[in-house]
Design an enzyme around this catalytic site. Sequence first.
Site, mmCIF file in Angstrom:
data_model
loop_
_atom_site.group_PDB
_atom_site.id
_atom_site.type_symbol
_atom_site.label_atom_id
_atom_site.label_comp_id
_atom_site.label_asym_id
_atom_site.label_seq_id
_atom_site.Cartn_x
_atom_site.Cartn_y
_atom_site.Cartn_z
ATOM 1 C CG ASP A 175 46.419 42.925 48.904
ATOM 2 O OD1 ASP A 175 46.101 43.275 47.752
ATOM 3 O OD2 ASP A 175 45.831 42.019 49.534
ATOM 4 C CG HIS A 223 49.364 40.741 40.976
ATOM 5 N ND1 HIS A 223 48.801 39.641 40.378
ATOM 6 C CD2 HIS A 223 49.540 40.399 42.280
ATOM 7 C CE1 HIS A 223 48.656 38.678 41.279
ATOM 8 N NE2 HIS A 223 49.096 39.120 42.445
ATOM 9 C CB SER A 261 59.380 44.414 51.000
ATOM 10 O OG SER A 261 60.485 45.290 50.969
#
Length: 348
Positions: free
Chosen positions: A152, A209, A315
């Site tokens: 995200d 992911h 980050s």
Amino acid sequence: MLDIYSGGFLHPDSVMSINPFLLVVAVWSWLKWLSLSTLIIGGGAYIGYLFTPDWREIVDSKHYYSNWKIRVYLSLPFNTASRVIGGLANQEIPVWLREYLLGGFARMYDCRMEECVDPDFNNYPSFAAFFNRKLRESTRPISASPLVSPADGTVLHFGKVEENKIEYVKGHDYDVDKFLGNVELPEKEELDLYQVVIYLAPGDYHAFHSPARWVANQCRHVPGLLLSVRPTLLSHVPHLFCLNERVVLNGSWRHGFFSMSAVAATNVGDIVVDAEPSLRTNIVRRKTQKIMNTETEIHAPYLPGERVGEFRLGSTIVLVFQAPPTIKFAIKAGDPLRYGQSLVADGV
């Protein structure tokens, strides 16, 4: 009692007759002298530190000493502050405070708690647990596209890598080798090198992911600074991503070379990679160790959407990969992303 002025002894009555006002003045004068000398010595040491070459000059000798503002900014103790904040984030929060602290953070950064497996703040014992809350699978369907978003976040930059340089914001770039390490890119005329840079804000889901079906065969840990990677600051510090601490996973996919890098930032001292449990980031190191990279051989096959690791706050993720020149991206700079969302429309 010993008389420190004459070398003799003071009578107890004379001690009792000391003027309290004069005593306070003397103590205050001593404290002012101590404070002033501390400032002078500390300031001199700090100025000397600013102008003494260190490991940062080795990493970026062209830019580091060209601007005094950059020198001052890079000299601030972000790593130490991040370790302190990381320690606090792992401290258990009393149950009666969780709704106020975690709920306040969620409202401030617009965290979508309805997407979580457990939306109850009272069930998260610490900020660290809250940052890596699990999402319901139905909220993040994995696209059938060969390349999907790994996290995200927000698209900072994407596109073809020109002259072996990665551009992270418009007008600022860095060499592929300096960022990824010495990697061997299969030379095929039908393939070009591309990159995607994704920024994770504090309120975003903090795990990352797999963006494709690929195999990671090397985990490279690069110690460094923990400078802010907010888009508004990126353009002010050249080669920032090469200065920051990062974990680089190098490997291959259907079109050749594939790399996924997790770049740390201020308050993001901890990067976890599930395939390398021995990895330790943002630890105290001697100056000679700050430029020592660690490369570990691994074998980690991934499927699209499979969890790779996590940040302990937001980050940046950087993807660098080979693909045919027919690739067509389905994103543009500034687009919000959800992990599992398609990054390409066609041509891969």
